[in-house]
Design an enzyme around this catalytic site. Structure first.
Site, PDB file in Angstrom:
ATOM      1  CB  SER A 122     -36.615 -36.560 -30.423  1.00 41.18           C
ATOM      2  OG  SER A 122     -36.742 -36.672 -29.023  1.00 41.18           O
ATOM      3  NE  ARG A 123     -40.793 -33.707 -35.164  1.00 39.45           N
ATOM      4  CZ  ARG A 123     -41.809 -33.672 -34.287  1.00 39.45           C
ATOM      5  NH1 ARG A 123     -41.726 -32.904 -33.228  1.00 39.45           N
ATOM      6  NH2 ARG A 123     -42.889 -34.399 -34.473  1.00 39.45           N
TER       7      ARG A 123
ATOM      8  CD  GLN B  11     -48.156 -36.020 -29.713  1.00 40.32           C
ATOM      9  OE1 GLN B  11     -48.598 -36.565 -28.705  1.00 40.32           O
ATOM     10  NE2 GLN B  11     -47.135 -35.169 -29.660  1.00 40.32           N
TER      11      GLN B  11
ATOM     12  N   GLY C 220     -32.484 -33.424 -22.362  1.00 41.49           N
ATOM     13  CA  GLY C 220     -33.670 -32.652 -21.952  1.00 41.49           C
ATOM     14  C   GLY C 220     -34.624 -33.538 -21.151  1.00 41.49           C
ATOM     15  CG  HIS C 221     -36.663 -36.753 -23.066  1.00 40.01           C
ATOM     16  ND1 HIS C 221     -36.033 -36.894 -24.272  1.00 40.01           N
ATOM     17  CD2 HIS C 221     -37.948 -36.414 -23.351  1.00 40.01           C
ATOM     18  CE1 HIS C 221     -36.892 -36.670 -25.255  1.00 40.01           C
ATOM     19  NE2 HIS C 221     -38.064 -36.366 -24.724  1.00 40.01           N
TER      20      HIS C 221
ATOM     21  CE  LYS D 104     -37.094 -28.029 -28.897  1.00 39.67           C
ATOM     22  NZ  LYS D 104     -38.278 -28.796 -29.251  1.00 39.67           N
ATOM     23  CG  ASP D 105     -42.522 -29.361 -26.779  1.00 39.56           C
ATOM     24  OD1 ASP D 105     -42.530 -29.101 -27.986  1.00 39.56           O
ATOM     25  OD2 ASP D 105     -41.820 -30.272 -26.299  1.00 39.56           O
TER      26      ASP D 105
HETATM   27  O1  PAF Z   1     -43.884 -33.543 -25.675  1.00 43.71           O
HETATM   28  C1  PAF Z   1     -44.027 -34.715 -26.069  1.00 43.71           C
HETATM   29  O2  PAF Z   1     -43.062 -35.472 -26.218  1.00 43.71           O
HETATM   30  C2  PAF Z   1     -45.418 -35.222 -26.409  1.00 43.71           C
HETATM   31  O3  PAF Z   1     -46.195 -34.224 -26.974  1.00 43.71           O
HETATM   32  C3  PAF Z   1     -46.123 -35.848 -25.196  1.00 43.71           C
HETATM   33  C4  PAF Z   1     -46.385 -34.819 -24.108  1.00 43.71           C
HETATM   34  C5  PAF Z   1     -45.286 -36.984 -24.645  1.00 43.71           C
HETATM   35  C6  PAF Z   1     -47.476 -36.416 -25.619  1.00 43.71           C
HETATM   36  O4  PAF Z   1     -47.345 -37.399 -26.593  1.00 43.71           O
END
Ligand code: PAF
Length: 283
Positions: free
Chosen positions: A190-191, A58, A33-34, A153-154
């Site tokens: 990643s989870r 966060q 994904g990344h 996804k987010d």
């Molecule tokens: O989506 C993420 O991996 C995180 O929320 C981010 C945008 C890198 C901020 O820490």
């Protein structure tokens, strides 16, 4: 090039003043994904920076900050193989200073509007999006990218970051890239590393529910309650559903009926791992 300090990133960024720079903010543990975000960044930018930072502010007190996978050597290797120019991997001290109690008593936070955070993931993850926006704005100020890349996804995160960029006049263009899935349909995260093989199978329910909602919508069902009810036949005692919502994909407003601008979003715990996924109904 692997850099750990803000000054070092700034120095190089100055040398790139006439170039288009892209930033891919990540918390590491990079997966396909990344890599899709990096690929998109490479397509439209001259230089690409990937930040790798597990952002303490966060995570809630009972969340997985300590056990979040940290794989910087592997991440750096993957970034090199994919043509990334800078991997910026700061320490918490570099980002937030020494000995600071990380709270909004002592640190300036970016607080996105209540309307956007008081729903979906924000309902159970108090303060999460404040932490995300704060670190993302800091990364924007450090890297000064022309473009920044986030995954669908987010989806709530992407909407909130766009809102922050608009409201605070941040000179960056946000590019959102589609969700990358395993062949099974499981959205990459990643989870997913926390799941057993059996848990991974149980986790397929999220994408199955979403696919089925989209199929029902395509057959003409636009009643949101009826669409949501189609999920229940998939859920077993292995699934702890946190939310299933159908909202406007750009504004996260509730809708009277589902339409081509709707997004269905789900969060569900499997083996106590909190997983999220979503699907656009109109695409
Ligand atoms: O989506 C993420 O991996 C995180 O929320 C981010 C945008 C890198 C901020 O820490």
């Amino acid at each position: 090039m692997l850099l750990h300090t803000i000054d070092d990133v700034r120095k190089i960024r100055k040398e790139w003043k006439n170039l288009k720079v892209g930033l891919v903010p990540t918390m590491g543990a990079l997966h396909a994904g990344h890599l899709s975000l990096i690929k998109k960044a490479k397509e439209i930018c001259d230089k690409v920076i990937v930040s790798v930072f597990v952002n303490p502010i966060q995570f809630g007190p009972s969340e997985d900050f300590d056990k979040y996978p940290r794989t910087l050597d592997k991440d750096y290797e993957l970034c090199n193989e994919n043509g990334v120019d800078i991997v910026f991997a700061p320490s918490p001290k570099e980002m937030y200073g020494d000995g600071q109690r990380l709270s909004n008593d002592t640190l300036t936070y970016v607080c996105p509007p209540f309307f956007y955070v008081n729903k979906l993931c924000g309902k159970t993850r108090t303060g999460h999006f404040d932490g995300v926006c704060t670190v993302v704005l800091k990364l924007f100020n450090i890297a000064q990218p022309d473009y920044a890349f986030f995954g669908q996804k987010d989806a709530q995160q992407a909407v909130i970051i766009r809102k922050m960029v608009k409201d605070l006049n941040v000179p960056v263009e946000i590019i959102q890239c589609p969700i990358v899935r395993e062949e099974s349909g499981l959205a990459l995260s990643s989870r997913n590393k926390y799941l057993s093989e059996e848990g991974k199978k149980d986790a397929l329910v999220l994408s199955k529910i979403l696919k089925n909602i989209k199929a029902c919508f395509e057959k003409g069902i636009d009643d949101i309650t009826a669409l949501k009810e189609t999920a229940y036949s998939y859920l077993t005692d292995k699934h702890d559903l946190e939310y299933l919502e159908i909202l406007d994909k750009d504004t996260l407003h509730e809708q009277e009926k589902a339409d081509k601008n709707s997004i269905a979003l789900i969060a569900c715990r499997v083996e106590n791992v909190r997983l999220i996924d979503n699907i656009y109904l109109g695409e």
